[in-house]
Design a protein around this motif. Structure first.
Motif, PDB file in Angstrom:
ATOM      1  N   VAL A  98     -14.471  15.695  16.525  1.00 35.76           N
ATOM      2  CA  VAL A  98     -15.396  16.238  17.525  1.00 35.76           C
ATOM      3  C   VAL A  98     -15.393  15.325  18.752  1.00 35.76           C
ATOM      4  CG1 VAL A  98     -17.838  16.640  18.060  1.00 35.76           C
ATOM      5  CG2 VAL A  98     -16.882  17.435  15.886  1.00 35.76           C
ATOM      6  N   ALA A  99     -15.261  15.929  19.929  1.00 37.08           N
ATOM      7  CA  ALA A  99     -15.403  15.210  21.199  1.00 37.08           C
ATOM      8  C   ALA A  99     -16.855  15.298  21.648  1.00 37.08           C
ATOM      9  CB  ALA A  99     -14.492  15.811  22.256  1.00 37.08           C
ATOM     10  N   PRO A 152     -15.192  13.000  12.238  1.00 39.15           N
ATOM     11  CA  PRO A 152     -15.108  11.801  13.072  1.00 39.15           C
ATOM     12  C   PRO A 152     -15.342  12.170  14.534  1.00 39.15           C
ATOM     13  CG  PRO A 152     -12.926  12.475  12.377  1.00 39.15           C
ATOM     14  CD  PRO A 152     -13.899  13.371  11.664  1.00 39.15           C
ATOM     15  N   VAL A 153     -15.733  11.183  15.333  1.00 41.91           N
ATOM     16  CA  VAL A 153     -16.180  11.441  16.699  1.00 41.91           C
ATOM     17  C   VAL A 153     -15.423  10.555  17.683  1.00 41.91           C
ATOM     18  CG1 VAL A 153     -18.144  11.251  18.275  1.00 41.91           C
ATOM     19  CG2 VAL A 153     -18.483  12.177  15.982  1.00 41.91           C
ATOM     20  N   VAL A 154     -14.986  11.171  18.785  1.00 44.79           N
ATOM     21  CA  VAL A 154     -14.498  10.423  19.943  1.00 44.79           C
ATOM     22  C   VAL A 154     -15.470  10.697  21.077  1.00 44.79           C
ATOM     23  CG1 VAL A 154     -12.618  10.002  21.563  1.00 44.79           C
ATOM     24  CG2 VAL A 154     -12.103  10.642  19.190  1.00 44.79           C
ATOM     25  N   VAL A 155     -16.143   9.658  21.544  1.00 44.94           N
ATOM     26  CA  VAL A 155     -17.161   9.804  22.575  1.00 44.94           C
ATOM     27  C   VAL A 155     -16.582   9.437  23.930  1.00 44.94           C
ATOM     28  CG1 VAL A 155     -19.460   9.130  23.362  1.00 44.94           C
ATOM     29  CG2 VAL A 155     -18.948   9.165  20.910  1.00 44.94           C
ATOM     30  N   LYS A 156     -16.801  10.318  24.917  1.00 49.28           N
ATOM     31  CA  LYS A 156     -16.485   9.985  26.300  1.00 49.28           C
ATOM     32  C   LYS A 156     -17.756   9.411  26.915  1.00 49.28           C
ATOM     33  CE  LYS A 156     -16.630  11.283  30.190  1.00 49.28           C
ATOM     34  NZ  LYS A 156     -17.245  10.651  31.418  1.00 49.28           N
ATOM     35  N   ALA A 157     -17.707   8.114  27.223  1.00 52.80           N
ATOM     36  CA  ALA A 157     -18.890   7.431  27.735  1.00 52.80           C
ATOM     37  C   ALA A 157     -19.298   7.981  29.099  1.00 52.80           C
ATOM     38  CB  ALA A 157     -18.618   5.933  27.842  1.00 52.80           C
ATOM     39  N   HIS A 158     -20.602   7.980  29.365  1.00 50.21           N
ATOM     40  CA  HIS A 158     -21.055   8.347  30.706  1.00 50.21           C
ATOM     41  C   HIS A 158     -20.899   7.151  31.627  1.00 50.21           C
ATOM     42  CE1 HIS A 158     -23.434   9.828  34.040  1.00 50.21           C
ATOM     43  NE2 HIS A 158     -23.309  11.026  33.506  1.00 50.21           N
ATOM     44  N   PRO A 159     -20.423   7.350  32.848  1.00 51.68           N
ATOM     45  CA  PRO A 159     -20.201   6.209  33.755  1.00 51.68           C
ATOM     46  C   PRO A 159     -21.467   5.498  34.176  1.00 51.68           C
ATOM     47  CG  PRO A 159     -19.828   8.303  34.887  1.00 51.68           C
ATOM     48  CD  PRO A 159     -19.949   8.624  33.433  1.00 51.68           C
ATOM     49  N   ASP A 160     -22.636   6.096  33.968  1.00 51.05           N
ATOM     50  CA  ASP A 160     -23.870   5.433  34.363  1.00 51.05           C
ATOM     51  C   ASP A 160     -24.285   4.313  33.413  1.00 51.05           C
ATOM     52  OD1 ASP A 160     -24.157   6.900  36.628  1.00 51.05           O
ATOM     53  OD2 ASP A 160     -25.792   8.166  35.904  1.00 51.05           O
ATOM     54  N   GLY A 192     -12.000  12.449  29.793  1.00 52.35           N
ATOM     55  CA  GLY A 192     -12.789  13.580  29.328  1.00 52.35           C
ATOM     56  C   GLY A 192     -12.014  14.876  29.342  1.00 52.35           C
ATOM     57  N   VAL A 193     -11.203  15.077  30.361  1.00 52.07           N
ATOM     58  CA  VAL A 193     -10.363  16.275  30.443  1.00 52.07           C
ATOM     59  C   VAL A 193      -9.301  16.243  29.343  1.00 52.07           C
ATOM     60  CG1 VAL A 193      -8.782  17.577  31.899  1.00 52.07           C
ATOM     61  CG2 VAL A 193     -10.797  16.484  32.918  1.00 52.07           C
ATOM     62  N   ASP A 194      -8.625  15.092  29.203  1.00 50.49           N
ATOM     63  CA  ASP A 194      -7.600  14.964  28.170  1.00 50.49           C
ATOM     64  C   ASP A 194      -8.182  15.189  26.775  1.00 50.49           C
ATOM     65  OD1 ASP A 194      -5.748  14.352  30.126  1.00 50.49           O
ATOM     66  OD2 ASP A 194      -5.927  12.183  29.862  1.00 50.49           O
ATOM     67  N   LEU A 195      -9.399  14.748  26.593  1.00 52.26           N
ATOM     68  CA  LEU A 195     -10.033  14.840  25.277  1.00 52.26           C
ATOM     69  C   LEU A 195     -10.244  16.290  24.863  1.00 52.26           C
ATOM     70  CD1 LEU A 195     -11.188  13.056  23.041  1.00 52.26           C
ATOM     71  CD2 LEU A 195     -13.347  12.987  24.305  1.00 52.26           C
ATOM     72  N   VAL A 196     -10.787  17.113  25.754  1.00 52.74           N
ATOM     73  CA  VAL A 196     -11.072  18.494  25.379  1.00 52.74           C
ATOM     74  C   VAL A 196      -9.792  19.309  25.199  1.00 52.74           C
ATOM     75  CG1 VAL A 196     -11.229  19.611  27.659  1.00 52.74           C
ATOM     76  CG2 VAL A 196     -12.769  20.326  25.827  1.00 52.74           C
ATOM     77  N   HIS A 227      -6.980  17.975  23.809  1.00 48.05           N
ATOM     78  CA  HIS A 227      -6.140  17.396  22.764  1.00 48.05           C
ATOM     79  C   HIS A 227      -6.040  18.330  21.561  1.00 48.05           C
ATOM     80  CE1 HIS A 227      -4.451  14.595  19.857  1.00 48.05           C
ATOM     81  NE2 HIS A 227      -4.204  13.778  20.859  1.00 48.05           N
ATOM     82  N   PRO A 228      -4.857  18.563  21.041  1.00 49.77           N
ATOM     83  CA  PRO A 228      -4.706  19.533  19.952  1.00 49.77           C
ATOM     84  C   PRO A 228      -5.413  19.154  18.660  1.00 49.77           C
ATOM     85  CG  PRO A 228      -2.648  18.351  20.354  1.00 49.77           C
ATOM     86  CD  PRO A 228      -3.561  18.021  21.491  1.00 49.77           C
ATOM     87  N   LEU A 229      -5.741  17.876  18.456  1.00 53.08           N
ATOM     88  CA  LEU A 229      -6.425  17.470  17.232  1.00 53.08           C
ATOM     89  C   LEU A 229      -7.950  17.465  17.380  1.00 53.08           C
ATOM     90  CD1 LEU A 229      -4.165  14.585  15.852  1.00 53.08           C
ATOM     91  CD2 LEU A 229      -4.230  16.993  15.185  1.00 53.08           C
ATOM     92  N   VAL A 230      -8.453  17.734  18.562  1.00 52.38           N
ATOM     93  CA  VAL A 230      -9.897  17.886  18.749  1.00 52.38           C
ATOM     94  C   VAL A 230     -10.283  19.304  18.366  1.00 52.38           C
ATOM     95  CG1 VAL A 230     -11.753  17.986  20.463  1.00 52.38           C
ATOM     96  CG2 VAL A 230     -10.140  16.080  20.478  1.00 52.38           C
ATOM     97  N   SER A 231     -11.266  19.417  17.483  1.00 54.50           N
ATOM     98  CA  SER A 231     -11.612  20.722  16.914  1.00 54.50           C
ATOM     99  C   SER A 231     -12.889  21.330  17.481  1.00 54.50           C
ATOM    100  CB  SER A 231     -11.764  20.591  15.394  1.00 54.50           C
ATOM    101  OG  SER A 231     -10.551  20.180  14.807  1.00 54.50           O
ATOM    102  N   ALA A 232     -13.695  20.546  18.186  1.00 56.48           N
ATOM    103  CA  ALA A 232     -14.936  21.045  18.782  1.00 56.48           C
ATOM    104  C   ALA A 232     -15.447  19.989  19.749  1.00 56.48           C
ATOM    105  CB  ALA A 232     -15.987  21.341  17.717  1.00 56.48           C
ATOM    106  N   ALA A 233     -16.381  20.393  20.611  1.00 57.68           N
ATOM    107  CA  ALA A 233     -16.916  19.458  21.599  1.00 57.68           C
ATOM    108  C   ALA A 233     -18.400  19.707  21.808  1.00 57.68           C
ATOM    109  CB  ALA A 233     -16.175  19.591  22.931  1.00 57.68           C
TER     110      ALA A 233
END
Length: 519
Positions: free
Chosen positions: A141-142, A169-177, A212-216, A218-224
């Motif tokens: 999950v992204a 498992p989770v891949v988190v895209k951090a917020h820039p703030d 963040g764009v690459d993450l969504v 990615h073929p192995l990412v199943s949901a966001a």
């Protein structure tokens, strides 16, 4: 060349030196290759997460580590968001509570939704085979962290907690703030994973817009899961749908959170409602996703009393710092653009604070319902303005009020303030109003304020588009359902069935067998 990620103090608008007094940048933006490596590392953790007991240990361990590191976590988050120690201390407690709540959900096992129907050769109209159904995790999950909740809706927040509870498992895209806060919390979650006997890469953190764009994609990412703006969320939603294999995208985007004050309510407690509204729309400098941004109040003397009380309370609201300079600039411009619309009056002007260029002051606008009932020059008032600003719409009768409600988009919340006697009639005007509000929002409140979302099994934090891109909730126990899919086994030999579906219920999970609930 690596792009550095710096932490910025919103109180000054200047870069911080990092997590420590002599430190440099917090992190670097992830390249496409690094995003790929992060996702693949997370995907490798999927088999280990099949162990429900380990998932429960991970969630409880993460809550404990956050609490043990509370002083550092809160101080870092405050330095990056200016949300203040009291608010962030409460948010950390909520975050730990969320993690433990999902550990309880995992332990109970009802989220698996096990249904077993034994074979019945005499069933009509056709014989019934042996069917056994439950839910399994989707995969990686992204998670896209929110700006306004650096803990509860970010790295250790509800999206992450519910995904881990589901076995994803989770891949988190951090917020820039709040990159330093994100790094700190990710480190704690990764440590909790190892202590629970799971791979460290059960949770992975990446930084950067392109990441963040690459993450969504990615073929192995199943949901966001996403919490943020309508433009950003819609772009990622479209990217998720445009993939060769589209994936679910659960986005929380934007909401006006309308409030309707009936004539009876205004007659009974106009001053109380006006003061309460000021407290709600200025809470957290107006940076809550459930901030009431449009309020329908009756015309006449009682409505005048409400507006007078609101004016006095709004004028007393202290100036505050928004999460970053971009949000501050957008708020100042948005408030000015709305105030300049024809037919709009400005009892209390919102905008830049005179004493401190980094701060903004709260305010509200007044407009007649008749001017807003049809498409035209005032449509900007029907768009969320992030920050301490609300719009009060004066209506003259139910038809005038409902004409405005009919124009509203989907919302997270909708609130009705009713008179004491209005709740007694099962099919009176108040019931009709609630039905109308139910069509607009995922949570309908009576005689309260929407800022504040309880973490409980019955909670729903979502709503029709653009409030969210799906019908799911991001708060409460049922948020786990976003990261699961059902699968049914038909006429499968007992030895080949998952343990959850075997006769005898070896794992002791709640089940429905031949139409009867059992444990």
């Amino acid at each position: 060349m690596a792009v550095q990620v710096w932490s910025v103090d919103p109180r000054t608008g200047k870069q911080r030196t990092g997590a420590g007094p002599d430190a440099g940048p917090v992190a670097t933006e992830a390249t496409s290759e690094q995003v790929d490596a992060a996702v693949r590392a997370a995907a490798a953790a999927v088999p280990a997460l099949a162990d429900r007991a380990a998932r429960s240990r991970l969630l409880r361990g993460a809550a404990r580590l956050l609490e043990e590191s509370a002083e550092q976590v809160v101080a870092t988050a405050d330095a990056e968001t200016a949300l203040g120690t009291p608010r962030l201390t409460g948010e950390l407690a909520r975050t730990a509570f969320q993690l433990r709540t999902f550990a309880d959900v995992v332990d109970e096992g009802a989220f698996l939704d096990v249904i077993i129907d034994h074979p019945d050769p005499d069933a009509k109209p056709i014989p019934r085979p042996d069917l056994r159904r439950y839910k399994i995790p989707l995969g990686v999950v992204a998670v896209y962290a929110a700006s306004n909740f650096p803990l509860a809706f970010s790295v250790p927040g509800g999206d992450t907690a519910s995904a881990l509870a589901a076995g994803c498992p989770v891949v988190v895209k951090a917020h820039p703030d709040h990159p330093a806060t994100s790094e700190l919390c990710a480190g704690l979650l990764r440590r909790a994973a190892v202590e629970a006997g799971l791979p460290e890469d059960t949770v992975v953190l990446v930084h950067g817009f392109q990441a963040g764009v690459d993450l969504v994609r990615h073929p192995l990412v199943s949901a966001a899961g996403f919490t943020g703006s309508i433009p950003g969320g819609r772009a990622l939603f479209d990217a998720a749908a445009a993939r060769p294999r589209p994936i679910p995208f659960h986005g929380e985007l934007g909401s006006l959170n309308p409030v309707v004050v009936t004539e009876a309510a205004a007659a009974e407690r106009a001053e109380q409602i006006g003061t309460g509204l000021a407290g709600s729309f200025t809470l957290g400098t107006g940076q809550f996703c459930t901030k009431p941004g449009l309020v329908l109040a009756p015309s006449g003397a009682d409505g005048d009393r409400l507006v007078a009380a609101l004016t006095g309370a709004a004028q007393q609201a202290p100036a505050g710092v928004l999460l970053d300079s971009r949000m501050r600039d957008n708020f100042v411009k948005g408030a000015a653009a709305r105030a300049a619309l024809p037919g709009v009056t400005v009892p209390v002007a919102a905008g830049a604070a005179e004493a401190d260029e980094q701060q903004v002051r709260a305010g509200y606008l007044l407009v007649d319902a008749a001017d807003l009932a049809e498409e035209g020059a005032l449509d900007l008032l029907l768009e969320e303005c992030f920050g301490p600003l609300t719009v009060v719409v004066r209506y003259d009768g139910a038809a005038s009020r409902d004409a405005v409600l009919d124009r509203l988009p989907g919302n997270l919340t909708a609130t009705a303030h009713l008179g004491a006697a209005e709740g007694a009639a099962a099919d009176g005007p108040a019931a009709q109003l609630l039905r109308r509000l139910t069509a607009l929002a995922g949570r309908v409140l009576v005689n309260g304020w929407p800022t504040g979302v309880a973490v409980t099994g019955a909670q729903h934090h979502g709503g029709p588009y653009p409030a969210t891109t799906s019908t799911s909730t991001s708060v409460g126990a049922t948020a786990i359902e976003r990261w699961l899919r059902p699968v049914a086994y038909q006429d499968t030999p007992p030895a080949l069935l998952p343990p959850e579906l075997r006769d005898g219920n070896p794992l002791g999970v709640p089940r429905r067998v031949d139409g009867v609930a059992s444990a």
